[in-house]
Motif scaffolding. Structure first.
Motif, short mmCIF file in Angstrom:
data_model
loop_
_atom_site.label_atom_id
_atom_site.label_comp_id
_atom_site.label_asym_id
_atom_site.label_seq_id
_atom_site.Cartn_x
_atom_site.Cartn_y
_atom_site.Cartn_z
N LEU A 450 0.80 -1.22 0.00
CA LEU A 450 0.00 0.00 0.00
C LEU A 450 0.84 1.28 0.00
O LEU A 450 0.28 2.37 -0.11
CB LEU A 450 -0.94 0.00 1.21
CG LEU A 450 -2.03 -1.07 1.15
CD1 LEU A 450 -2.83 -1.08 2.44
CD2 LEU A 450 -2.96 -0.84 -0.04
N VAL A 451 2.15 1.14 0.12
CA VAL A 451 2.99 2.34 0.04
C VAL A 451 2.80 3.07 -1.29
O VAL A 451 2.63 4.30 -1.30
CB VAL A 451 4.48 1.97 0.27
CG1 VAL A 451 5.38 3.17 -0.02
CG2 VAL A 451 4.69 1.49 1.70
N PRO A 452 2.79 2.36 -2.45
CA PRO A 452 2.54 3.08 -3.71
C PRO A 452 1.20 3.82 -3.72
O PRO A 452 1.10 4.91 -4.29
CB PRO A 452 2.56 1.97 -4.77
CG PRO A 452 3.38 0.89 -4.16
CD PRO A 452 3.07 0.94 -2.70
N VAL A 453 0.18 3.24 -3.08
CA VAL A 453 -1.14 3.87 -3.08
C VAL A 453 -1.07 5.24 -2.41
O VAL A 453 -1.49 6.26 -2.98
CB VAL A 453 -2.17 2.98 -2.35
CG1 VAL A 453 -3.50 3.72 -2.20
CG2 VAL A 453 -2.36 1.67 -3.10
N PHE A 454 -0.52 5.28 -1.21
CA PHE A 454 -0.53 6.53 -0.46
C PHE A 454 0.53 7.51 -0.97
O PHE A 454 0.36 8.72 -0.83
CB PHE A 454 -0.36 6.24 1.03
CG PHE A 454 -1.55 5.56 1.63
CD1 PHE A 454 -2.72 6.27 1.87
CD2 PHE A 454 -1.54 4.19 1.89
CE1 PHE A 454 -3.84 5.64 2.40
CE2 PHE A 454 -2.66 3.56 2.41
CZ PHE A 454 -3.82 4.29 2.67
N VAL A 455 1.59 7.00 -1.60
CA VAL A 455 2.53 7.91 -2.26
C VAL A 455 1.85 8.61 -3.42
O VAL A 455 1.97 9.84 -3.60
CB VAL A 455 3.78 7.14 -2.74
CG1 VAL A 455 4.62 8.00 -3.68
CG2 VAL A 455 4.62 6.69 -1.56
N HIS A 456 1.10 7.87 -4.23
CA HIS A 456 0.38 8.46 -5.36
C HIS A 456 -0.67 9.46 -4.87
O HIS A 456 -0.82 10.56 -5.44
CB HIS A 456 -0.28 7.38 -6.20
CG HIS A 456 0.68 6.63 -7.07
ND1 HIS A 456 0.32 6.04 -8.26
CD2 HIS A 456 2.00 6.36 -6.92
CE1 HIS A 456 1.36 5.45 -8.81
NE2 HIS A 456 2.39 5.62 -8.00
N ILE A 457 -1.43 9.07 -3.86
CA ILE A 457 -2.46 9.98 -3.33
C ILE A 457 -1.80 11.23 -2.77
O ILE A 457 -2.28 12.36 -2.99
CB ILE A 457 -3.29 9.27 -2.24
CG1 ILE A 457 -4.10 8.13 -2.86
CG2 ILE A 457 -4.22 10.26 -1.55
CD1 ILE A 457 -4.82 7.26 -1.84
N GLY A 458 -0.68 11.06 -2.06
CA GLY A 458 0.02 12.21 -1.52
C GLY A 458 0.52 13.15 -2.59
O GLY A 458 0.40 14.39 -2.47
N LEU A 459 1.06 12.60 -3.67
CA LEU A 459 1.52 13.45 -4.78
C LEU A 459 0.34 14.15 -5.44
O LEU A 459 0.44 15.33 -5.82
CB LEU A 459 2.27 12.60 -5.81
CG LEU A 459 3.64 12.07 -5.37
CD1 LEU A 459 4.19 11.10 -6.41
CD2 LEU A 459 4.61 13.23 -5.16
N GLY A 460 -0.79 13.45 -5.59
CA GLY A 460 -1.98 14.10 -6.14
C GLY A 460 -2.47 15.23 -5.26
O GLY A 460 -2.94 16.26 -5.76
N LEU A 461 -2.35 15.07 -3.94
CA LEU A 461 -2.74 16.12 -3.01
C LEU A 461 -1.78 17.31 -3.12
O LEU A 461 -2.22 18.47 -3.15
CB LEU A 461 -2.75 15.58 -1.58
CG LEU A 461 -3.09 16.57 -0.46
CD1 LEU A 461 -4.50 17.13 -0.65
CD2 LEU A 461 -2.95 15.90 0.90
N VAL A 462 -0.49 17.03 -3.18
CA VAL A 462 0.50 18.11 -3.29
C VAL A 462 0.27 18.94 -4.56
O VAL A 462 0.32 20.17 -4.52
CB VAL A 462 1.93 17.52 -3.27
CG1 VAL A 462 2.95 18.58 -3.67
CG2 VAL A 462 2.26 16.97 -1.89
N LEU A 463 0.00 18.25 -5.67
CA LEU A 463 -0.20 18.97 -6.93
C LEU A 463 -1.48 19.79 -6.93
O LEU A 463 -1.65 20.69 -7.76
CB LEU A 463 -0.21 17.98 -8.10
CG LEU A 463 1.15 17.32 -8.41
CD1 LEU A 463 1.00 16.29 -9.52
CD2 LEU A 463 2.18 18.37 -8.80
N GLY A 464 -2.40 19.48 -6.02
CA GLY A 464 -3.59 20.31 -5.89
C GLY A 464 -3.36 21.54 -5.04
O GLY A 464 -4.09 22.53 -5.15
N LEU A 465 -2.34 21.49 -4.18
CA LEU A 465 -2.06 22.60 -3.28
C LEU A 465 -0.87 23.45 -3.74
O LEU A 465 -0.86 24.67 -3.54
CB LEU A 465 -1.77 22.06 -1.87
CG LEU A 465 -2.91 21.30 -1.19
CD1 LEU A 465 -2.42 20.65 0.09
CD2 LEU A 465 -4.08 22.23 -0.90
#
Length: 484
Positions: A450-465
């Motif tokens: 699940l590390v790839p899952v939350f890394v991807h979600i985190g990057l998606g969040l960063v790119l929104g902010l």
């Protein structure tokens, strides 16, 4: 030059090595190691382009600029995280008897070769090699889709092969017409399919030939993008192939096909001095968005549902690039990035969920938050991100596309809003019971990756902010290069 060599050589070598050792227990680790090496080489290539600017190498056959360098890095990154995800996933598939040693060898070797074909198509300057790499990507993914050897997977693979084969034949004819147009300007001895050479003479290209060429190229590569009505291969391929294949199909292959369309659009805009290419892309993009959003409401298979979500998002991206201009192009590039990251995260969590439930039927998947809280929250967060909830990056890119459409193409705004609303409701109403419903299932046998899952979600969040300055610089330069 050395960085580009390793970007291409490492996955090619990985395919050869895994063709011999891919059935071994340690092959999963070898697959990750080669993917990591490719990503590191891509980072060095990116740093070189940032410091030195666009690069032409190897007798001008390869060209790296801001438009493709970030796609190369994105491809290598998602390729790495998908390889990490596939370690426990494919182990479970092997335990269930769905993957035999020969199939594991085929899977691992074709995975690396698929990455090679993707990177070859993104970095080459020769539009003929772009076509060859696209055809090679089709062949490798056909083998990956059919790796289970079930009746349904073989049918999906043949459907994929036939439809995309017909599409790529249209793209070949369009490429031949491009060469014909170049020959009329440069002469038979100097005519070339190098994109940089064609870009330099695009204002002199015959508008009649270029018009026909772009129509064939859009239909051909649009088949790989999944544009409606050329999309019917995509849901079957996603539903019947292994989940890691679904992740790279949605996150990477569709981007590569879109990249080929964009390169051709630049030439067409320069030759015609008219918005014809953009209008065609807006039409196909809007049709894909509307049709896919309404098909979402009819799906029962979770992977098919998210495959239609991919068609919807690629339709939105196509519409954005069709509008053209700095803001719309910027939004399209941003949406390509966040869609690749978030959609692959969605498929990662869906893969673990379907393995545990033993089915892809959504009505039979319940209570993921109880089976494994990380899987449940991973699916919930990734779905909220892909649906465009703030503050994720998908919201930022969709907001830019919508506001640009309101200003420049107001007639399309109602269709965009309706489609996005229908897609939001169709997906959310099915995912909520999957995550929070009642279940009697026990936890997964192997700890999910699940590390790839939350890394991807985190990057998606960063790119929104916040978009880092160097990434913003790539987007701005590439958006200006695309014109429109």
């Amino acid at each position: 030059m050395y960085a580009l060599f390793f970007v291409l050589a490492i996955p090619l070598l990985g395919g050869a090595v895994l063709a011999v050792t891919g059935h071994r227990d340690y092959a999963r680790n070898i697959n990750v190691t080669f993917s990591l090496g490719t990503f590191v080489a891509a980072c060095f290539l990116t740093a070189q382009i940032v410091s030195d600017g666009p690069m032409l190498v190897w007798d001008k056959q390869f060209f790296i600029d801001p438009l493709n360098v970030f796609l190369v890095t994105l491809t290598c990154f998602v390729g790495l995280t998908t390889a990490i995800f596939s370690r426990p996933y494919m182990r479970v598939e092997q335990d269930h008897g769905k993957m035999t040693p020969p199939r594991m060898r085929l899977y691992h070797s074709m995975y690396q070769l698929f990455n090679f074909t993707m990177l070859l198509g993104l970095t080459t300057n020769n539009l003929g090699i772009v076509w060859v790499s696209m055809e090679a990507a089709t062949l490798t993914t056909v083998l990956l889709v059919s790796v289970y050897r079930t009746a349904a997977s073989l049918e999906a693979a043949w459907k994929y092969f036939i439809l995309c084969g017909v599409g790529i034949a249209q793209a070949l004819f369009g490429t031949v017409l491009l060469y014909m147009a170049a020959e009329k300007v440069l002469g038979p001895e100097s005519a070339t399919l190098l994109w940089t050479s064609l870009d330099a003479i695009k204002v002199q290209l015959d508008p009649s030939i270029i018009t026909i060429a772009f129509a064939f190229l859009l239909v051909g590569y649009g088949t790989k993008v999944g544009m409606v009505p050329l999309h019917s291969w995509l849901p079957d391929a996603h539903a019947e192939g292994p989940t890691p294949v679904s992740a790279v199909l949605s996150g990477l292959l569709l981007n590569m096909a879109m990249y080929a369309v964009l390169r051709c659009k630049v030439l067409t805009d320069g030759a015609l001095h008219s918005p014809m290419a953009g209008q065609l892309m807006m039409g196909f993009g809007l049709l894909s968005l509307v049709v896919a959003s309404f098909f979402l409401s009819r799906q029962k298979d979770v992977k098919r549902m998210f495959s239609y979500s991919s068609i919807e998002h690629m339709g939105l991206i196509t519409f954005a690039f069709g509008m053209g201009g700095p803001v719309a192009n910027f939004a399209g590039l941003l949406h390509m990035t966040v869609h690749s990251l978030i959609k692959s995260a969605v498929f990662f969590t869906v893969g673990h969920a379907t393995q545990k439930a033993g089915t892809q039927v959504m009505s039979e998947i319940r209570g993921l938050i109880k089976i494994n809280p990380n899987v449940g929250w991973g699916l919930m967060l990734s779905v909220m991100a892909i649906l465009g909830m703030p503050p994720f990056g998908v919201f930022a890119s969709e907001f830019l596309i919508l506001t640009t459409a309101m200003r420049e193409q107001p007639w399309a705004t109602p269709f965009l809003l309706l489609s996005l609303g229908v897609a939001f409701a169709s997906i959310l109403i099915r995912v909520l019971p999957m995550v929070f419903g009642e279940t009697s299932l026990k936890p997964l046998a192997h700890p999910p990756a699940l590390v790839p899952v939350f890394v991807h979600i985190g990057l998606g969040l960063v790119l929104g902010l916040y978009i880092p300055p160097y990434l913003n610089g790539w987007y701005v330069q590439a958006a200006l290069m695309l014109g429109g």
